[in-house]
Design a protein around this motif. Structure first.
Motif, mmCIF file in Angstrom:
data_model
loop_
_atom_site.group_PDB
_atom_site.id
_atom_site.type_symbol
_atom_site.label_atom_id
_atom_site.label_comp_id
_atom_site.label_asym_id
_atom_site.label_seq_id
_atom_site.Cartn_x
_atom_site.Cartn_y
_atom_site.Cartn_z
ATOM 1 N N GLU A 1 -2.881 -19.139 -10.874
ATOM 2 C CA GLU A 1 -3.450 -17.871 -10.405
ATOM 3 C C GLU A 1 -2.415 -16.751 -10.484
ATOM 4 O O GLU A 1 -1.244 -16.940 -10.134
ATOM 5 N N ILE A 2 -2.864 -15.601 -10.936
ATOM 6 C CA ILE A 2 -2.046 -14.387 -10.892
ATOM 7 C C ILE A 2 -2.877 -13.281 -10.265
ATOM 8 O O ILE A 2 -4.005 -13.023 -10.687
ATOM 9 N N ASN A 3 -2.328 -12.644 -9.262
ATOM 10 C CA ASN A 3 -2.976 -11.484 -8.643
ATOM 11 C C ASN A 3 -2.252 -10.232 -9.122
ATOM 12 O O ASN A 3 -1.115 -9.977 -8.744
ATOM 13 N N ALA A 4 -2.925 -9.484 -9.986
ATOM 14 C CA ALA A 4 -2.361 -8.245 -10.519
ATOM 15 C C ALA A 4 -3.212 -7.051 -10.099
ATOM 16 O O ALA A 4 -3.389 -6.091 -10.847
ATOM 17 N N SER A 5 -3.756 -7.127 -8.896
ATOM 18 C CA SER A 5 -4.615 -6.061 -8.390
ATOM 19 C C SER A 5 -3.792 -4.867 -7.931
ATOM 20 O O SER A 5 -2.624 -4.999 -7.557
ATOM 21 N N GLY A 6 -4.425 -3.705 -7.971
ATOM 22 C CA GLY A 6 -3.767 -2.502 -7.466
ATOM 23 C C GLY A 6 -3.809 -2.457 -5.948
ATOM 24 O O GLY A 6 -4.630 -3.113 -5.307
ATOM 25 N N SER A 7 -2.932 -1.672 -5.369
ATOM 26 C CA SER A 7 -2.870 -1.597 -3.907
ATOM 27 C C SER A 7 -3.604 -0.361 -3.395
ATOM 28 O O SER A 7 -3.946 0.557 -4.138
ATOM 29 N N THR A 8 -3.837 -0.357 -2.106
ATOM 30 C CA THR A 8 -4.562 0.726 -1.450
ATOM 31 C C THR A 8 -3.688 1.970 -1.322
ATOM 32 O O THR A 8 -2.489 1.878 -1.054
ATOM 33 N N GLY A 9 -4.306 3.127 -1.504
ATOM 34 C CA GLY A 9 -3.575 4.369 -1.299
ATOM 35 C C GLY A 9 -3.264 4.601 0.166
ATOM 36 O O GLY A 9 -3.970 4.113 1.056
ATOM 37 N N GLY A 10 -2.215 5.340 0.426
ATOM 38 C CA GLY A 10 -1.834 5.631 1.805
ATOM 39 C C GLY A 10 -2.783 6.626 2.450
ATOM 40 O O GLY A 10 -3.340 7.511 1.785
ATOM 41 N N ALA A 11 -2.990 6.486 3.737
ATOM 42 C CA ALA A 11 -3.847 7.414 4.475
ATOM 43 C C ALA A 11 -3.161 8.768 4.601
ATOM 44 O O ALA A 11 -1.925 8.870 4.640
ATOM 45 N N GLY A 12 -3.983 9.814 4.658
ATOM 46 C CA GLY A 12 -3.428 11.144 4.884
ATOM 47 C C GLY A 12 -2.950 11.308 6.311
ATOM 48 O O GLY A 12 -3.455 10.661 7.235
ATOM 49 N N SER B 1 0.836 -1.197 0.000
ATOM 50 C CA SER B 1 0.000 0.000 0.000
ATOM 51 C C SER B 1 0.872 1.249 0.000
ATOM 52 O O SER B 1 2.047 1.224 0.392
ATOM 53 N N GLY B 2 0.278 2.346 -0.465
ATOM 54 C CA GLY B 2 1.004 3.611 -0.436
ATOM 55 C C GLY B 2 1.331 4.020 0.989
ATOM 56 O O GLY B 2 0.604 3.689 1.941
ATOM 57 N N ASN B 3 2.403 4.742 1.156
ATOM 58 C CA ASN B 3 2.821 5.170 2.489
ATOM 59 C C ASN B 3 1.851 6.199 3.064
ATOM 60 O O ASN B 3 1.293 7.030 2.349
ATOM 61 N N THR B 4 1.666 6.139 4.358
ATOM 62 C CA THR B 4 0.834 7.113 5.052
ATOM 63 C C THR B 4 1.545 8.460 5.099
ATOM 64 O O THR B 4 2.760 8.529 5.326
ATOM 65 N N ASN C 1 -0.233 21.320 8.693
ATOM 66 C CA ASN C 1 -1.112 20.406 7.973
ATOM 67 C C ASN C 1 -0.460 19.031 7.846
ATOM 68 O O ASN C 1 0.764 18.921 7.697
ATOM 69 N N GLY C 2 -1.270 17.996 7.888
ATOM 70 C CA GLY C 2 -0.761 16.654 7.591
ATOM 71 C C GLY C 2 -0.455 16.510 6.108
ATOM 72 O O GLY C 2 -1.069 17.183 5.268
ATOM 73 N N LEU C 3 0.483 15.672 5.775
ATOM 74 C CA LEU C 3 0.849 15.465 4.369
ATOM 75 C C LEU C 3 -0.076 14.434 3.727
ATOM 76 O O LEU C 3 -0.654 13.581 4.405
ATOM 77 N N ASN C 4 -0.194 14.535 2.417
ATOM 78 C CA ASN C 4 -1.041 13.582 1.684
ATOM 79 C C ASN C 4 -0.418 12.187 1.685
ATOM 80 O O ASN C 4 0.814 12.044 1.663
ATOM 81 N N GLY C 5 -1.263 11.173 1.680
ATOM 82 C CA GLY C 5 -0.764 9.804 1.544
ATOM 83 C C GLY C 5 -0.298 9.533 0.123
ATOM 84 O O GLY C 5 -0.766 10.161 -0.834
ATOM 85 N N ASP C 6 0.626 8.627 -0.029
ATOM 86 C CA ASP C 6 1.106 8.248 -1.366
ATOM 87 C C ASP C 6 0.021 7.460 -2.101
ATOM 88 O O ASP C 6 -0.791 6.764 -1.486
ATOM 89 N N ASN C 7 0.048 7.552 -3.414
ATOM 90 C CA ASN C 7 -0.882 6.765 -4.215
ATOM 91 C C ASN C 7 -0.529 5.284 -4.137
ATOM 92 O O ASN C 7 0.649 4.919 -3.995
ATOM 93 N N GLY C 8 -1.544 4.437 -4.236
ATOM 94 C CA GLY C 8 -1.293 3.006 -4.303
ATOM 95 C C GLY C 8 -0.610 2.636 -5.604
ATOM 96 O O GLY C 8 -0.709 3.354 -6.604
#
Length: 339
Positions: free
Chosen positions: A206-217, A134-137, A158-165
């Motif tokens: 089986e192949i898992n080519a799913s995208g990951s979750t974005g990081g929390a803000g 997952s993207g970094n928080t 302000n808190g920084l934005n999370g990284d994109n997944g």
């Protein structure tokens, strides 16, 4: 520092493992993989097994956890759950031996290193890929605190934005059959690597080519409290306002699913039902929470009231990524091109 090179022929270990509570690395003769080579196994599949230590005394002790133990990066080893997984990419369809390096460290820089060979029989299915990390928080904003010179509390950062997944990898696959063996030529278009796998009989691929979750803000920092009203050397100082809370960072976008194109040779048409391709989108990261406004400084009698700081605003959640695409076609192709 001691190193011991050993490449033993693997067999199913039937000895009972001794107590490892008082096991000293200095007393180990060599390390060996403990698994059943007759059980179905393959690349990318979980193999029940672990690691044992042959002691100088002749006793065999099996490790209970990964503490002070390291293994080469061509295999994943979870000793606690007794699971081995070969994660290296085979360069040839005949690659059925995986040489594994194992190291245990003891006191005063003492360590022992052994080599063993895990043998594959291709009698199990194969699972490749997996969701990327997952993207970094986003980092949290610093709290405001009080100013040295001014009366008002400082605003929280302000808190920084999370990284994109991360997006899932994309693949180009060709599968054919010879006798009762299915040959699977896999090109990872994202990394440029090519793997040559095979499965004996109809078993899942089986192949898992799913995208990951974005990081929390990141969380917004809290505002600092205002200073209290006071009289110093006959000089009146007004109470300070509270600092404003910082805004929470926005969550990162979810990663996109990869694209998978699989060509089934007419000889392997019956393998279609064994294919399981996952190209799900990653979820967006949660927005960071708002920082709390600081307290107003207390007023002395007759002084105007100071105001508390305003709370920040929570960050927005990131958007979900896009689903990938799976294409499966059945057509003849030149098999030698992929051998």
């Amino acid at each position: 520092m001691k190193y011991l090179l050993l490449i033993p022929v693997l067999a199913l270990l039937v000895q009972s493992c001794g107590n490892t509570r008082n096991m000293k690395v200095e007393d180990i003769d060599y390390l060996i993989l403990d698994y059943n080579p007759e059980a179905p196994n393959n690349y990318g599949t979980v193999i029940q097994g672990g690691v044992c230590a042959q002691m100088n005394s002749g006793e065999l002790k099996c490790l209970k956890n990964n503490s002070h133990f390291e293994i080469s990066d061509n295999i994943r080893c979870d000793i606690k759950d007794q699971e081995l997984t070969v994660i290296t990419i085979p360069r040839s369809f005949s690659d059925d031996k995986v040489v594994v390096m194992m190291t245990m460290k003891g006191k005063k820089d003492y360590q022992i290193t052994s080599y063993d060979t895990l043998r594959l029989n291709f009698n199990a299915g194969i699972t490749l890929g997996g969701r990327p990390y997952s993207g970094n928080t986003g980092s949290s904003g610093r709290n405001g605190g009080q100013s040295t010179l001014l009366r008002d509390g400082k605003d929280g950062d302000n808190g920084l934005n999370g990284d994109n997944g991360r997006s899932g990898d994309s693949y180009d696959i060709h599968i054919w059959k010879d006798s009762n063996t299915y040959f699977i030529h896999v090109v990872n278009l994202t990394t440029g690597s090519t793997g040559k796998y095979k499965i004996n009989g109809l078993k899942p691929f089986e192949i898992n080519a799913s995208g990951s979750t974005g990081g929390a803000g990141g969380r917004g920092g809290d505002g600092g409290d205002g200073k209290v009203g006071e009289i110093v050397n006959n000089k009146t100082k007004l109470p300070g306002n509270g600092g404003n809370g910082g805004f929470g960072g926005n969550g990162g976008f979810g990663g996109n699913g990869g694209a998978i194109r699989c060509v089934l040779h007419t000889s392997a048409a019956d393998f279609r039902d064994q294919l399981k391709f996952l190209v799900q989108p990653g979820m967006g990261g949660n927005g960071g929470t708002a920082g709390t406004g600081g307290k107003a400084g207390k007023s002395l009698a007759g002084q105007s009231l100071a105001r508390p700081g305003y709370n920040g605003r929570s960050g927005q959640s990131g958007s979900m990524g896009q689903a990938g695409q799976v294409t499966i076609v059945e057509e003849a192709f030149d098999i030698p091109t992929y051998q």
